[in-house]
Design an enzyme around this catalytic site. Structure first.
Site, short mmCIF file in Angstrom:
data_model
loop_
_atom_site.label_atom_id
_atom_site.label_comp_id
_atom_site.label_asym_id
_atom_site.label_seq_id
_atom_site.Cartn_x
_atom_site.Cartn_y
_atom_site.Cartn_z
N LEU A 112 0.81 -1.22 0.00
CA LEU A 112 0.00 0.00 0.00
C LEU A 112 0.85 1.27 0.00
CD1 LEU A 112 -2.74 -1.10 2.58
CD2 LEU A 112 -2.70 -1.44 0.11
N HIS A 157 -3.44 4.11 -2.52
CA HIS A 157 -4.41 3.21 -1.86
C HIS A 157 -5.03 3.90 -0.64
CE1 HIS A 157 -1.45 0.14 -3.58
NE2 HIS A 157 -2.57 -0.23 -4.13
N MET A 197 1.82 7.20 -8.36
CA MET A 197 2.25 6.19 -7.38
C MET A 197 1.78 4.82 -7.81
SD MET A 197 1.98 7.82 -3.67
CE MET A 197 2.84 9.32 -3.29
P1 AMP Z 1 -3.54 -2.26 -7.00
O1 AMP Z 1 -3.12 -2.60 -5.61
O2 AMP Z 1 -2.44 -1.74 -7.85
O3 AMP Z 1 -4.35 -3.35 -7.65
O4 AMP Z 1 -4.54 -1.04 -6.85
C1 AMP Z 1 -5.65 -1.09 -6.01
C2 AMP Z 1 -6.50 0.15 -6.24
O5 AMP Z 1 -5.72 1.30 -5.94
C3 AMP Z 1 -6.98 0.30 -7.68
O6 AMP Z 1 -8.30 0.80 -7.69
C4 AMP Z 1 -6.01 1.29 -8.23
O7 AMP Z 1 -6.52 2.04 -9.31
C5 AMP Z 1 -5.78 2.18 -7.03
N1 AMP Z 1 -4.52 2.92 -7.17
C6 AMP Z 1 -3.29 2.43 -7.46
N2 AMP Z 1 -2.39 3.43 -7.57
C7 AMP Z 1 -3.07 4.59 -7.34
C8 AMP Z 1 -2.71 5.96 -7.33
N3 AMP Z 1 -1.47 6.37 -7.57
N4 AMP Z 1 -3.68 6.87 -7.06
C9 AMP Z 1 -4.96 6.49 -6.82
N5 AMP Z 1 -5.37 5.20 -6.83
C10 AMP Z 1 -4.44 4.27 -7.09
#
Ligand code: AMP
Length: 283
Positions: free
Chosen positions: A32, A36, A183
């Site tokens: 995270l 996140h 990020m």
């Molecule tokens: P992940 O752990 O990469 O599968 O991401 C989980 C959630 O966090 C997804 O909805 C992603 O779009 C969101 N997420 C990942 N990186 C970012 C970021 N930099 N800004 C906002 N949301 C993010």
């Protein structure tokens, strides 16, 4: 903060809290970061209870992708969730989640065929399948996702509409480093030099947005091709960046824009060295 490994117990908990108020759900693959955490904060503001899942979903990774080396700092993730006052975290185990009899895979056939879908065959089917499972376990009123994964948001929204999930998707803004780099858990793979170069991706997107906004509405339809070509040339100048796709498309349908298109999005994916990066901007 409650921690669940068993899907049945997690579902029972979510159903019981839903009787008393709204449930917000934040699905993640862990490792995270502030992106996140912004989703957890938004959920806490919007809903009575916030539940988070941490699961590196094997079926959304291709055979040559980074499933095995994907970072899994679970202890730290749990303390961040605790710090943000999440009410519960669901950490299913692979075996308990995909049993030996697992044989259902969800396919979306329009929004997911291009872009990441083209370069990561099976990826969106894996995402849709896990999201359907996670939504059934968590029974949320709202699910919070990041604009960073723009195509993913549209595909999941379509899943929820087409299959009548009673859930609202809240697409939240991309959280960036000071440099502008979006990020991502995968940024850990980047060397310091690569990180500096990666920041130029966002700069190129911002320049494209600026040029787009300077054009009068009348010319937008005609000029998007030129804008896309300019964006491609800017990206080609970034050291070691090998784009997979660079497109400007209708932000609702992901199809080519025309003179009537009201909202467009620039979508980018590519490899910086060995690390795959994606980013986008609404123009
Ligand atoms: P992940 O752990 O990469 O599968 O991401 C989980 C959630 O966090 C997804 O909805 C992603 O779009 C969101 N997420 C990942 N990186 C970012 C970021 N930099 N800004 C906002 N949301 C993010």
């Amino acid at each position: 903060m409650k921690i669940f490994k068993n899907p049945g117990s997690f579902q029972k908990y979510c159903l019981s809290v839903k009787k008393k108020g709204t449930v917000g759900f934040v699905p993640t693959m862990g490792c995270l970061h502030e992106g996140h955490l912004s989703l957890i904060r938004k959920s806490k503001k919007t809903c009575n209870k916030t539940v988070v899942s941490i699961f590196v979903n094997p079926i959304q990774f291709g055979p040559k992708e980074d499933f095995h080396r994907y970072p899994r700092p679970l202890k730290n993730d749990l303390s961040l969730c605790r710090r943000e006052k999440a009410d519960a975290v669901f950490i299913p185990e692979n075996k308990g989640f995909y049993g030996d009899d697992f044989s259902i895979h969800i396919q979306e056939t329009r929004l997911s065929s291009g872009f990441c879908g083209e370069f990561r065959p099976g990826h969106f089917s894996g995402v849709l399948t896990v999201v359907a499972k996670l939504l059934n376990c968590s029974q949320p009123d709202y699910v919070f996702m990041g604009q960073k994964d723009y195509q993913q948001c549209l595909v999941i929204r379509r899943l929820m509409q087409n299959l009548n999930f009673p859930v609202t998707l809240m697409m939240c803004p991309t959280v960036r480093e000071k440099s502008g780099l979006a990020m991502s858990s995968r940024n850990q793979y980047l060397s310091p030099t690569e990180k500096k170069d990666a920041a130029l991706i966002h700069q190129a997107l911002r320049k494209t947005q600026h040029s787009y906004r300077q054009q009068t509405a009348k010319f937008r339809g005609k000029k998007w091709k030129q804008l896309r070509n300019d964006l491609r040339s800017m990206l080609r100048r970034i050291n070691n960046f090998v784009p997979q796709y660079v497109e400007i498309v209708n932000a609702e349908t992901l199809e080519k824009p025309d003179n009537k298109t009201e909202k467009t999005v620039a979508l980018i994916a590519g490899f910086l060295g060995k690390t795959r990066l994606i980013d986008n901007i609404i123009l």
